[in-house]
Design an enzyme around this catalytic site. Sequence first.
Site, PDB file in Angstrom:
ATOM      1  N   ASN A   1      20.477 -47.878  69.550  1.00 22.17           N
ATOM      2  CA  ASN A   1      21.401 -48.996  69.736  1.00 22.17           C
ATOM      3  C   ASN A   1      22.842 -48.586  69.449  1.00 22.17           C
ATOM      4  OD1 ASN A   1      19.108 -50.397  70.242  1.00 22.17           O
ATOM      5  ND2 ASN A   1      19.010 -51.404  68.247  1.00 22.17           N
TER       6      ASN A   1
ATOM      7  N   HIS B   1      22.755 -42.817  70.952  1.00 25.51           N
ATOM      8  CA  HIS B   1      23.531 -43.188  72.138  1.00 25.51           C
ATOM      9  C   HIS B   1      24.959 -43.580  71.790  1.00 25.51           C
ATOM     10  CE1 HIS B   1      19.452 -44.046  74.332  1.00 25.51           C
ATOM     11  NE2 HIS B   1      19.720 -42.760  74.221  1.00 25.51           N
TER      12      HIS B   1
ATOM     13  N   CYS C   1      39.360 -39.537  71.907  1.00 27.23           N
ATOM     14  CA  CYS C   1      40.281 -39.156  72.978  1.00 27.23           C
ATOM     15  C   CYS C   1      39.527 -38.358  74.043  1.00 27.23           C
ATOM     16  CB  CYS C   1      41.417 -38.332  72.380  1.00 27.23           C
ATOM     17  SG  CYS C   1      42.516 -37.657  73.630  1.00 27.23           S
TER      18      CYS C   1
ATOM     19  N   PRO D   1       6.502 -56.766  70.640  1.00 29.81           N
ATOM     20  CA  PRO D   1       5.668 -57.864  71.169  1.00 29.81           C
ATOM     21  C   PRO D   1       4.946 -57.497  72.461  1.00 29.81           C
ATOM     22  CG  PRO D   1       8.021 -58.380  71.410  1.00 29.81           C
ATOM     23  CD  PRO D   1       7.930 -57.061  70.719  1.00 29.81           C
TER      24      PRO D   1
END
Length: 254
Positions: free
Chosen positions: A106, A123, A131, A226
Amino acid sequence: MNRSDTIPPDLILAMREARNIVVFTGAGVSAESGIPTFRDALTGFWQRFDAEDLATPEAFARDPELVWGWYEWRRMLVRRTLPNPAHLAIAAWVRSVPRFTLVTQNVDDLHERAGSSGVLHLHGSLHAARCVACGLAHLFPAEIPQEPEGGRRLCPPCCAQCGGLIRPGVVWFGESLPPDVLDAAFAAARACDLLIAIGTSGLVQPAASIPLLAKRSEARLLQVNPMATALDADCDWSLRGAAGVILPRLLASV
Ligand code: APR
Protein backbone atom coordinates in the site's frame (compact mmCIF):
# COMPACT_ATOMS: atom_id res chain seq x y z
CA MET A 1 -10.60 -22.64 5.06
CA ASN A 2 -11.88 -21.46 8.41
CA ARG A 3 -14.68 -19.15 9.43
CA SER A 4 -13.42 -15.90 10.91
CA ASP A 5 -14.90 -16.62 14.34
CA THR A 6 -13.00 -19.89 14.70
CA ILE A 7 -9.27 -19.69 15.25
CA PRO A 8 -7.87 -23.23 14.93
CA PRO A 9 -5.89 -24.39 17.99
CA ASP A 10 -2.83 -25.30 15.87
CA LEU A 11 -2.79 -21.73 14.51
CA ILE A 12 -2.90 -20.30 18.04
CA LEU A 13 0.05 -22.53 18.94
CA ALA A 14 1.99 -21.50 15.81
CA MET A 15 1.40 -17.81 16.58
CA ARG A 16 2.52 -18.25 20.19
CA GLU A 17 5.63 -20.18 19.19
CA ALA A 18 6.62 -17.88 16.31
CA ARG A 19 9.91 -16.06 16.88
CA ASN A 20 10.06 -14.26 13.55
CA ILE A 21 6.86 -13.03 11.90
CA VAL A 22 6.37 -11.27 8.57
CA VAL A 23 3.07 -9.49 8.00
CA PHE A 24 2.42 -8.83 4.32
CA THR A 25 -0.46 -6.46 3.55
CA GLY A 26 -2.35 -5.32 0.47
CA ALA A 27 -5.20 -2.98 -0.35
CA GLY A 28 -7.67 -5.04 1.72
CA VAL A 29 -6.09 -4.01 5.03
CA SER A 30 -7.03 -0.39 4.30
CA ALA A 31 -10.47 -1.17 2.83
CA GLU A 32 -12.28 -0.71 6.14
CA SER A 33 -10.63 2.70 6.57
CA GLY A 34 -12.31 3.73 3.32
CA ILE A 35 -9.15 4.17 1.26
CA PRO A 36 -10.30 4.39 -2.33
CA THR A 37 -8.67 1.90 -4.65
CA PHE A 38 -6.74 3.06 -7.65
CA ARG A 39 -9.87 3.05 -9.74
CA ASP A 40 -12.21 4.41 -7.08
CA ALA A 41 -10.01 7.52 -6.96
CA LEU A 42 -10.98 8.22 -10.58
CA THR A 43 -14.01 10.30 -9.65
CA GLY A 44 -14.94 13.93 -10.29
CA PHE A 45 -12.35 15.67 -12.45
CA TRP A 46 -10.50 12.35 -12.89
CA GLN A 47 -13.32 10.18 -14.21
CA ARG A 48 -12.41 10.71 -17.84
CA PHE A 49 -8.91 9.23 -17.33
CA ASP A 50 -7.56 5.68 -17.05
CA ALA A 51 -5.34 4.86 -14.08
CA GLU A 52 -2.78 3.50 -16.54
CA ASP A 53 -2.70 6.95 -18.20
CA LEU A 54 -1.89 8.65 -14.90
CA ALA A 55 0.45 6.19 -13.20
CA THR A 56 3.34 5.90 -15.64
CA PRO A 57 6.65 7.75 -16.08
CA GLU A 58 5.51 8.60 -19.63
CA ALA A 59 2.33 10.26 -18.32
CA PHE A 60 4.35 12.41 -15.90
CA ALA A 61 6.80 13.41 -18.65
CA ARG A 62 3.90 14.29 -20.97
CA ASP A 63 1.72 16.17 -18.48
CA PRO A 64 3.28 16.63 -15.03
CA GLU A 65 0.49 18.93 -13.78
CA LEU A 66 -2.16 16.32 -14.51
CA VAL A 67 -0.29 13.50 -12.79
CA TRP A 68 0.82 15.61 -9.79
CA GLY A 69 -2.76 16.88 -9.36
CA TRP A 70 -4.07 13.30 -9.25
CA TYR A 71 -1.53 12.22 -6.63
CA GLU A 72 -2.23 15.28 -4.48
CA TRP A 73 -5.93 14.43 -4.76
CA ARG A 74 -5.26 10.84 -3.63
CA ARG A 75 -3.03 12.11 -0.81
CA MET A 76 -5.86 14.32 0.38
CA LEU A 77 -8.36 11.41 0.28
CA VAL A 78 -5.98 9.26 2.36
CA ARG A 79 -5.43 12.08 4.87
CA ARG A 80 -9.17 12.09 5.58
CA THR A 81 -9.11 8.43 6.70
CA LEU A 82 -8.01 6.78 9.95
CA PRO A 83 -6.23 3.50 10.75
CA ASN A 84 -8.70 0.68 11.41
CA PRO A 85 -8.53 -2.14 14.02
CA ALA A 86 -6.40 -4.27 11.65
CA HIS A 87 -3.68 -1.59 11.38
CA LEU A 88 -3.80 -1.11 15.17
CA ALA A 89 -3.58 -4.85 15.92
CA ILE A 90 -0.59 -5.24 13.58
CA ALA A 91 1.17 -2.31 15.28
CA ALA A 92 0.54 -3.85 18.72
CA TRP A 93 1.60 -7.39 17.73
CA VAL A 94 5.23 -6.34 17.35
CA ARG A 95 5.56 -6.19 21.15
CA SER A 96 4.97 -9.93 21.59
CA VAL A 97 7.43 -11.31 19.00
CA PRO A 98 11.26 -11.12 19.01
CA ARG A 99 11.40 -10.31 15.26
CA PHE A 100 8.59 -8.73 13.31
CA THR A 101 8.69 -7.27 9.80
CA LEU A 102 5.82 -5.43 8.18
CA VAL A 103 5.82 -5.44 4.36
CA THR A 104 3.09 -3.57 2.51
CA GLN A 105 2.03 -3.03 -1.07
CA ASN A 106 0.00 0.00 0.00
CA VAL A 107 1.05 3.57 -0.69
CA ASP A 108 -1.01 5.02 2.18
CA ASP A 109 0.50 5.76 5.61
CA LEU A 110 -2.11 4.04 7.78
CA HIS A 111 0.34 1.47 9.19
CA GLU A 112 2.59 4.31 10.36
CA ARG A 113 -0.33 6.30 11.75
CA ALA A 114 -1.37 3.18 13.68
CA GLY A 115 2.08 3.10 15.30
CA SER A 116 4.11 0.72 13.08
CA SER A 117 7.65 1.74 12.24
CA GLY A 118 10.21 0.48 9.73
CA VAL A 119 7.42 -0.48 7.30
CA LEU A 120 8.75 -1.84 3.99
CA HIS A 121 6.71 -0.03 1.32
CA LEU A 122 7.21 -2.16 -1.80
CA HIS A 123 5.25 0.20 -4.05
CA GLY A 124 6.48 3.47 -2.53
CA SER A 125 4.42 6.03 -0.67
CA LEU A 126 1.98 8.82 -1.48
CA HIS A 127 3.77 10.80 1.21
CA ALA A 128 7.25 10.55 -0.28
CA ALA A 129 8.42 12.37 -3.38
CA ARG A 130 11.71 12.91 -5.13
CA CYS A 131 13.38 14.93 -7.87
CA VAL A 132 13.21 13.29 -11.31
CA ALA A 133 16.66 14.68 -12.15
CA CYS A 134 18.87 14.29 -9.07
CA GLY A 135 16.72 11.98 -6.89
CA LEU A 136 16.72 14.34 -3.87
CA ALA A 137 13.88 13.41 -1.48
CA HIS A 138 11.19 16.02 -1.14
CA LEU A 139 9.42 16.56 2.18
CA PHE A 140 5.76 17.45 2.10
CA PRO A 141 4.46 20.03 4.54
CA ALA A 142 2.46 18.36 7.32
CA GLU A 143 -0.69 20.12 6.18
CA ILE A 144 -2.18 19.25 2.80
CA PRO A 145 -3.76 22.16 0.95
CA GLN A 146 -7.49 21.61 0.63
CA GLU A 147 -8.29 20.68 -2.94
CA PRO A 148 -11.57 21.66 -4.54
CA GLU A 149 -14.06 18.76 -4.51
CA GLY A 150 -13.19 16.62 -7.49
CA GLY A 151 -9.51 17.60 -7.70
CA ARG A 152 -7.63 19.56 -10.35
CA ARG A 153 -4.34 19.88 -12.23
CA LEU A 154 -1.51 21.12 -10.00
CA CYS A 155 2.00 22.28 -10.75
CA PRO A 156 4.59 19.96 -9.13
CA PRO A 157 7.20 21.73 -6.98
CA CYS A 158 10.80 22.13 -8.19
CA CYS A 159 13.85 20.60 -6.56
CA ALA A 160 15.70 22.94 -4.15
CA GLN A 161 19.01 21.36 -5.24
CA CYS A 162 18.85 21.26 -9.04
CA GLY A 163 15.54 22.81 -10.13
CA GLY A 164 14.22 19.50 -11.57
CA LEU A 165 10.60 18.50 -11.25
CA ILE A 166 9.48 16.69 -8.11
CA ARG A 167 7.62 13.43 -8.83
CA PRO A 168 5.42 11.25 -6.61
CA GLY A 169 7.40 8.64 -4.66
CA VAL A 170 5.30 5.70 -5.81
CA VAL A 171 6.21 2.85 -8.15
CA TRP A 172 4.53 3.40 -11.50
CA PHE A 173 3.53 0.85 -14.16
CA GLY A 174 6.65 -0.26 -15.96
CA GLU A 175 9.00 0.72 -13.12
CA SER A 176 11.06 -1.54 -10.89
CA LEU A 177 10.39 -1.81 -7.18
CA PRO A 178 13.00 -0.10 -4.96
CA PRO A 179 15.73 -2.79 -4.83
CA ASP A 180 16.76 -2.17 -1.21
CA VAL A 181 13.14 -2.50 -0.02
CA LEU A 182 12.52 -5.61 -2.14
CA ASP A 183 15.75 -7.25 -0.94
CA ALA A 184 14.84 -6.55 2.69
CA ALA A 185 11.36 -8.03 2.15
CA PHE A 186 12.78 -11.15 0.45
CA ALA A 187 15.34 -11.60 3.25
CA ALA A 188 12.63 -11.27 5.91
CA ALA A 189 10.42 -13.79 4.06
CA ARG A 190 13.27 -16.30 3.86
CA ALA A 191 14.02 -15.99 7.57
CA CYS A 192 10.53 -15.92 9.13
CA ASP A 193 8.71 -18.84 10.71
CA LEU A 194 5.20 -17.41 10.16
CA LEU A 195 4.01 -15.17 7.32
CA ILE A 196 0.58 -13.54 7.58
CA ALA A 197 -0.82 -12.29 4.24
CA ILE A 198 -3.64 -9.82 4.80
CA GLY A 199 -5.96 -8.29 2.19
CA THR A 200 -3.97 -9.05 -0.92
CA SER A 201 -5.10 -10.80 -4.07
CA GLY A 202 -1.60 -12.24 -4.47
CA LEU A 203 -1.62 -11.43 -8.17
CA VAL A 204 0.78 -8.51 -8.56
CA GLN A 205 4.41 -9.52 -9.05
CA PRO A 206 7.07 -9.41 -7.74
CA ALA A 207 5.33 -8.68 -4.41
CA ALA A 208 3.16 -11.78 -4.75
CA SER A 209 6.21 -14.03 -4.63
CA ILE A 210 6.98 -12.99 -1.02
CA PRO A 211 4.54 -15.40 0.71
CA LEU A 212 5.68 -18.23 -1.56
CA LEU A 213 9.32 -17.51 -0.77
CA ALA A 214 8.50 -17.79 2.94
CA LYS A 215 6.65 -21.04 2.30
CA ARG A 216 9.60 -22.50 0.40
CA SER A 217 11.80 -21.54 3.34
CA GLU A 218 9.54 -23.64 5.59
CA ALA A 219 7.55 -20.86 7.19
CA ARG A 220 3.87 -21.47 7.93
CA LEU A 221 1.45 -19.33 5.90
CA LEU A 222 -1.71 -17.68 7.28
CA GLN A 223 -4.04 -15.68 5.08
CA VAL A 224 -6.77 -13.22 6.12
CA ASN A 225 -9.14 -12.30 3.31
CA PRO A 226 -12.92 -12.39 2.77
CA MET A 227 -12.42 -13.83 -0.73
CA ALA A 228 -10.57 -16.73 -2.33
CA THR A 229 -7.16 -15.68 -3.67
CA ALA A 230 -4.22 -16.99 -5.65
CA LEU A 231 -2.50 -17.77 -2.32
CA ASP A 232 -5.17 -20.20 -1.08
CA ALA A 233 -3.47 -23.39 -2.25
CA ASP A 234 -0.24 -22.58 -0.40
CA CYS A 235 -1.76 -21.46 2.90
CA ASP A 236 -1.65 -23.49 6.09
CA TRP A 237 -4.64 -21.48 7.33
CA SER A 238 -7.05 -19.21 5.45
CA LEU A 239 -9.33 -17.11 7.63
CA ARG A 240 -12.21 -15.78 5.56
CA GLY A 241 -13.37 -12.39 6.75
CA ALA A 242 -12.55 -8.74 7.17
CA ALA A 243 -9.08 -7.85 8.46
CA GLY A 244 -10.52 -5.31 10.91
CA VAL A 245 -12.51 -8.09 12.59
CA ILE A 246 -10.01 -10.95 12.43
CA LEU A 247 -6.73 -9.23 13.34
CA PRO A 248 -7.87 -8.06 16.80
CA ARG A 249 -9.14 -11.63 17.48
CA LEU A 250 -5.83 -13.13 16.41
CA LEU A 251 -3.87 -10.71 18.59
CA ALA A 252 -6.13 -11.46 21.56
CA SER A 253 -5.41 -15.18 21.20
CA VAL A 254 -1.59 -14.86 21.21
N1 APR B 1 -10.12 -7.36 4.82
C1 APR B 1 -9.22 -8.17 4.21
N2 APR B 1 -9.12 -8.27 2.87
C2 APR B 1 -9.96 -7.55 2.12
C3 APR B 1 -10.93 -6.71 2.69
C4 APR B 1 -11.00 -6.62 4.11
N3 APR B 1 -11.88 -5.85 4.74
N4 APR B 1 -11.62 -6.11 1.67
C5 APR B 1 -11.10 -6.58 0.53
N5 APR B 1 -10.09 -7.46 0.79
C6 APR B 1 -9.25 -8.21 -0.15
C7 APR B 1 -9.90 -8.55 -1.47
O1 APR B 1 -10.66 -9.73 -1.37
C8 APR B 1 -8.68 -8.74 -2.36
O2 APR B 1 -8.21 -10.07 -2.32
O3 APR B 1 -8.17 -7.36 -0.49
C9 APR B 1 -7.63 -7.83 -1.73
C10 APR B 1 -7.26 -6.61 -2.55
O4 APR B 1 -6.67 -7.04 -3.74
P1 APR B 1 -6.01 -6.03 -4.78
O5 APR B 1 -6.96 -4.90 -5.05
O6 APR B 1 -5.49 -6.82 -5.92
O7 APR B 1 -4.85 -5.37 -3.91
P2 APR B 1 -3.35 -5.81 -3.75
O8 APR B 1 -3.21 -7.28 -3.62
O9 APR B 1 -2.81 -4.93 -2.67
O10 APR B 1 -2.76 -5.35 -5.15
C11 APR B 1 -1.41 -5.16 -5.29
O11 APR B 1 -1.83 -3.82 -7.27
O12 APR B 1 -3.22 -2.08 -7.91
C12 APR B 1 -1.91 -2.46 -7.67
O13 APR B 1 -0.08 -1.22 -6.87
C13 APR B 1 -1.39 -1.63 -6.55
O14 APR B 1 -0.32 -2.25 -4.50
C14 APR B 1 -1.35 -2.61 -5.38
C15 APR B 1 -1.08 -3.93 -6.08
